[in-house]
Scaffold this active site. Structure first.
Site, PDB file in Angstrom:
ATOM      1  N   TYR A  24       1.864   0.151  -0.418  1.00  7.33           N
ATOM      2  CA  TYR A  24       1.412  -0.449   0.959  1.00  7.33           C
ATOM      3  C   TYR A  24      -0.087  -0.142   1.011  1.00  7.33           C
ATOM      4  CZ  TYR A  24       2.052  -0.682   6.071  1.00  7.33           C
ATOM      5  OH  TYR A  24       2.011  -1.128   7.146  1.00  7.33           O
ATOM      6  N   SER A  26      -3.710  -2.636  -0.023  1.00  9.24           N
ATOM      7  CA  SER A  26      -4.616  -3.775   0.618  1.00  9.24           C
ATOM      8  C   SER A  26      -3.512  -5.167   0.862  1.00  9.24           C
ATOM      9  CB  SER A  26      -5.543  -4.176  -0.404  1.00  9.24           C
ATOM     10  OG  SER A  26      -6.356  -5.383   0.245  1.00  9.24           O
ATOM     11  N   GLN A  27      -2.740  -5.256  -0.398  1.00  2.00           N
ATOM     12  CA  GLN A  27      -1.761  -6.433  -0.147  1.00  2.00           C
ATOM     13  C   GLN A  27      -0.572  -6.174   0.370  1.00  2.00           C
ATOM     14  OE1 GLN A  27      -2.089  -9.885  -0.951  1.00  2.00           O
ATOM     15  NE2 GLN A  27      -4.028  -9.579  -1.212  1.00  2.00           N
ATOM     16  N   SER A  52       0.519   6.533   1.711  1.00  5.64           N
ATOM     17  CA  SER A  52       0.671   5.257   2.278  1.00  5.64           C
ATOM     18  C   SER A  52       2.058   5.487   3.163  1.00  5.64           C
ATOM     19  CB  SER A  52       0.901   4.160   1.186  1.00  5.64           C
ATOM     20  OG  SER A  52      -0.250   4.160   0.447  1.00  5.64           O
ATOM     21  N   HIS A 107      -0.019 -11.361  -8.580  1.00  4.16           N
ATOM     22  CA  HIS A 107      -1.062 -11.500  -9.610  1.00  4.16           C
ATOM     23  C   HIS A 107      -0.180 -11.389 -10.798  1.00  4.16           C
ATOM     24  CE1 HIS A 107      -4.605 -11.634 -12.023  1.00  4.16           C
ATOM     25  NE2 HIS A 107      -4.680 -10.401 -12.175  1.00  4.16           N
ATOM     26  N   ASP A 190      -7.997 -16.177 -12.040  1.00  4.21           N
ATOM     27  CA  ASP A 190      -8.215 -14.919 -11.248  1.00  4.21           C
ATOM     28  C   ASP A 190      -9.217 -14.113 -11.494  1.00  4.21           C
ATOM     29  OD1 ASP A 190      -7.489 -13.742  -8.624  1.00  4.21           O
ATOM     30  OD2 ASP A 190      -7.201 -12.245 -10.017  1.00  4.21           O
ATOM     31  N   GLU A 194     -13.192 -13.542 -10.470  1.00  5.88           N
ATOM     32  CA  GLU A 194     -13.624 -12.163  -9.730  1.00  5.88           C
ATOM     33  C   GLU A 194     -14.728 -11.651 -10.821  1.00  5.88           C
ATOM     34  OE1 GLU A 194      -9.973 -10.434  -9.501  1.00  5.88           O
ATOM     35  OE2 GLU A 194      -9.708  -9.461 -11.299  1.00  5.88           O
ATOM     36  N   GLU A 226     -33.475  -9.584   2.410  1.00  5.87           N
ATOM     37  CA  GLU A 226     -33.634 -10.707   1.884  1.00  5.87           C
ATOM     38  C   GLU A 226     -32.496 -11.239   0.896  1.00  5.87           C
ATOM     39  OE1 GLU A 226     -35.088 -13.161   2.699  1.00  5.87           O
ATOM     40  OE2 GLU A 226     -36.457 -12.142   4.086  1.00  5.87           O
ATOM     41  N   SER A 251     -34.081 -23.848   6.367  1.00  8.43           N
ATOM     42  CA  SER A 251     -35.182 -24.783   6.417  1.00  8.43           C
ATOM     43  C   SER A 251     -35.364 -25.713   5.340  1.00  8.43           C
ATOM     44  CB  SER A 251     -36.438 -23.890   6.510  1.00  8.43           C
ATOM     45  OG  SER A 251     -36.620 -23.095   5.273  1.00  8.43           O
TER      46      SER A 251
HETATM   47  P1  NDP Z   1      -3.865  -1.060  -3.667  1.00  6.36           P
HETATM   48  O1  NDP Z   1      -4.367  -0.209  -4.623  1.00  6.36           O
HETATM   49  O2  NDP Z   1      -4.664  -1.608  -2.220  1.00  6.36           O
HETATM   50  O3  NDP Z   1      -2.579  -0.583  -3.200  1.00  6.36           O
HETATM   51  C1  NDP Z   1      -1.405   0.025  -4.206  1.00  6.36           C
HETATM   52  C2  NDP Z   1      -0.216   0.601  -3.468  1.00  6.36           C
HETATM   53  O4  NDP Z   1       0.651   1.094  -4.202  1.00  6.36           O
HETATM   54  C3  NDP Z   1      -0.814   1.770  -2.365  1.00  6.36           C
HETATM   55  O5  NDP Z   1       0.099   1.786  -1.365  1.00  6.36           O
HETATM   56  C4  NDP Z   1      -0.319   3.148  -3.278  1.00  6.36           C
HETATM   57  O6  NDP Z   1       0.123   4.011  -2.757  1.00  6.36           O
HETATM   58  C5  NDP Z   1       0.829   2.266  -4.101  1.00  6.36           C
HETATM   59  N1  NDP Z   1       1.219   3.168  -5.345  1.00  6.36           N
HETATM   60  C6  NDP Z   1       0.213   3.391  -6.338  1.00  6.36           C
HETATM   61  N2  NDP Z   1       0.877   4.084  -7.377  1.00  6.36           N
HETATM   62  C7  NDP Z   1       2.196   4.271  -7.108  1.00  6.36           C
HETATM   63  C8  NDP Z   1       3.144   4.451  -7.722  1.00  6.36           C
HETATM   64  N3  NDP Z   1       3.230   4.944  -8.992  1.00  6.36           N
HETATM   65  N4  NDP Z   1       4.546   4.299  -7.164  1.00  6.36           N
HETATM   66  C9  NDP Z   1       4.572   3.598  -5.885  1.00  6.36           C
HETATM   67  N5  NDP Z   1       3.615   3.308  -5.178  1.00  6.36           N
HETATM   68  C10 NDP Z   1       2.485   3.287  -5.743  1.00  6.36           C
HETATM   69  O7  NDP Z   1      -3.201  -2.419  -4.482  1.00  6.36           O
HETATM   70  P2  NDP Z   1      -3.778  -3.886  -4.179  1.00  6.36           P
HETATM   71  O8  NDP Z   1      -3.102  -4.204  -2.898  1.00  6.36           O
HETATM   72  O9  NDP Z   1      -5.087  -4.335  -4.325  1.00  6.36           O
HETATM   73  O10 NDP Z   1      -3.114  -4.657  -5.204  1.00  6.36           O
HETATM   74  C11 NDP Z   1      -1.400  -4.895  -5.600  1.00  6.36           C
HETATM   75  C12 NDP Z   1      -1.350  -6.216  -6.275  1.00  6.36           C
HETATM   76  O11 NDP Z   1      -2.037  -7.223  -5.498  1.00  6.36           O
HETATM   77  C13 NDP Z   1      -2.017  -6.320  -7.500  1.00  6.36           C
HETATM   78  O12 NDP Z   1      -0.903  -7.082  -8.552  1.00  6.36           O
HETATM   79  C14 NDP Z   1      -3.290  -7.237  -7.274  1.00  6.36           C
HETATM   80  O13 NDP Z   1      -3.926  -7.845  -8.429  1.00  6.36           O
HETATM   81  C15 NDP Z   1      -2.768  -8.112  -6.119  1.00  6.36           C
HETATM   82  N6  NDP Z   1      -3.792  -8.687  -5.449  1.00  6.36           N
HETATM   83  C16 NDP Z   1      -4.522  -7.821  -4.650  1.00  6.36           C
HETATM   84  C17 NDP Z   1      -5.523  -8.386  -4.059  1.00  6.36           C
HETATM   85  C18 NDP Z   1      -6.470  -7.564  -2.996  1.00  6.36           C
HETATM   86  O14 NDP Z   1      -6.559  -8.076  -2.014  1.00  6.36           O
HETATM   87  N7  NDP Z   1      -6.539  -6.448  -3.290  1.00  6.36           N
HETATM   88  C19 NDP Z   1      -5.755 -10.067  -3.964  1.00  6.36           C
HETATM   89  C20 NDP Z   1      -4.769 -10.647  -4.321  1.00  6.36           C
HETATM   90  C21 NDP Z   1      -3.806 -10.170  -5.348  1.00  6.36           C
HETATM   91  P3  NDP Z   1      -0.942   5.434  -2.708  1.00  6.36           P
HETATM   92  O15 NDP Z   1      -1.810   5.027  -1.337  1.00  6.36           O
HETATM   93  O16 NDP Z   1      -0.125   6.578  -2.246  1.00  6.36           O
HETATM   94  O17 NDP Z   1      -1.751   5.303  -3.952  1.00  6.36           O
HETATM   95 MG    MG Z   2      -8.565 -13.095  -7.074  1.00  3.55          MG
HETATM   96 MG    MG Z   3      -7.746 -10.235  -8.895  1.00  5.50          MG
END
Ligand code: NDP
Ligand code: MG
Ligand code: MG
EC number: 1.1.1.86
Length: 335
Positions: A24, A26-27, A52, A107, A190, A194, A226, A251
């Site tokens: 839970y 970013s994605q 989370s 991803h 991807d 990045e 700037e 401009s």
């Molecule tokens: P985040 O780091 O934002 O979130 C990860 C989530 O997973 C958190 O809720 C975290 O909880 C939970 N988590 C971490 N470790 C564990 C575990 N061992 N067991 C269960 N839950 C866990 O990840 P992103 O959203 O950045 O990335 C997720 C996927 O999306 C990746 O594959 C990424 O490449 C892909 N992606 C991400 C983008 C983005 O916008 N960031 C864009 C497009 C694709 P806790 O808070 O407790 O650590």
């Molecule tokens: Mg990307």
């Molecule tokens: Mg990426």
């Protein structure tokens, strides 16, 4: 031109499936909330101590531990950090998957670079929104959507493609456009985007411009405005109407300078570096280094993160932002 799928081209198969969103962050928060608001039945899967957990509950979602969420679901979306996925997959996901289920990724890294192997009787798909999770959620709430890529890695049931597309529609991406790809193409483009352009290339370009002015004796605050701050305004114009709209708005002097100086900054030598970076991604060398870095406890990654946070460009930016926040009555120290 690539076929671009829009809402009207896609069915609503996902509406009668139980979906587990693992993670839970970013994605994860964006997928879970968008799916729920599209009428889908969603459970968030997390580990018990996760910060989370309460966040998802406050947002009105059901939360359970990962193994239970996977057993309950028809469709599982894996939204843990890429580097955490393989271990969690082996210990909590794999044994709870069953024939006919669909496992999705946002991803392709772990599938393409063989860090995760999905059993052949389980469907495998990819729905990769092309932007940050918080923007994915914001666009959905505004009635708009973010473009996405989709791919089918394994179609054991014969329904994987329709269901994957339907998932992409339910998180709002059909409002913008969805393009078909493969796990390999999504992963390599991807990582390249990045590294070479959006994150690595850009931060290095901004910092180099800032430092060039400061080293030449100009005021750091001015150099920041700037070379860093104004980027947002330029990018907004490019987002709205391409390079032409940006060049129309600046401009004539700026436009002429763009033509004569841009290609001297980003010259053939820079493209050579980009091709080398792409080759390291394609060969799996980058993936191998990142996997080993994680296995070693991320010493280089964490050191770089600390060093970058202390850089001059970041300090100046933080000071200027806190002044701007005071100006509108917000508390600078909270930012
Ligand atoms: P985040 O780091 O934002 O979130 C990860 C989530 O997973 C958190 O809720 C975290 O909880 C939970 N988590 C971490 N470790 C564990 C575990 N061992 N067991 C269960 N839950 C866990 O990840 P992103 O959203 O950045 O990335 C997720 C996927 O999306 C990746 O594959 C990424 O490449 C892909 N992606 C991400 C983008 C983005 O916008 N960031 C864009 C497009 C694709 P806790 O808070 O407790 O650590
Ligand atoms: Mg990307
Ligand atoms: Mg990426």
């Amino acid at each position: 031109m690539a076929r671009v799928y829009r809402e009207g081209d896609i069915g609503n198969e996902i509406a009668d499936r139980k979906i587990a969103v693992l993670g839970y962050g970013s994605q994860g928060h964006a997928h879970a909330l968008n799916l729920r608001d599209s009428g889908c039945e969603v459970v968030v899967g997390l580990y018990k101590e996760s910060p989370s957990w309460s966040k998802a509950e406050r947002d009105g979602l059901a939360v359970t531990e990962t193994p239970e969420a996977v057993r309950w679901a028809d469709v599982v979306m894996m939204l843990l950090p890429d580097e955490a996925q393989p271990a969690v997959f082996r210990s909590e996901v794999e044994g709870n998957l069953s024939e006919g289920m669909l496992l999705l990724f946002a991803h392709g890294f772990n599938i393409h670079f063989n860090q995760i192997r999905v059993p052949p009787e389980v469907d495998l798909g990819l729905v990769a929104p092309k932007g940050p999770g918080h923007v994915l959620r914001r666009l959905y709430v505004e009635g708009r959507g973010m473009p996405a890529l989709f791919a089918v890695g394994n179609d054991a049931s014969g329904r994987a493609r329709d269901l994957t597309l339907s998932y992409a529609r339910a998180i709002g991406c059909g409002r913008a456009g969805i393009i078909e790809t493969t796990f390999g193409e999504e992963t390599e483009t991807d990582l390249f985007g990045e590294q070479a352009v959006l994150c690595g290339g850009l931060t290095a370009l901004l910092t180099a411009g800032f430092e060039t002015l400061v080293e030449a004796g100009y005021q750091p605050e001015l150099a920041y405005y700037e070379c860093v701050n104004e980027l947002k305004l330029i990018v907004d114009l490019i987002y709205e109407g391409g390079l032409a709209e940006m060049r129309y708005s600046i401009s004539n002097t700026a436009e002429y300078g763009d033509y004569v100086s841009g290609p001297r900054v980003i010259d053939e030598h820079v493209k050579e570096n980009m091709r080398r970076i792409l080759a390291e991604i394609q060969s799996g060398q980058f993936a191998k280094e990142w996997v080993l870095e994680n296995q070693a406890g991320r010493p280089n990654f964490l050191a770089r993160r600390r060093r970058e946070a202390e850089s001059r460009v970041e300090k100046v930016g933080a000071e200027l932002r806190s002044l701007a926040a005071e100006g509108v009555g917000a508390k600078g120290e909270e930012r």
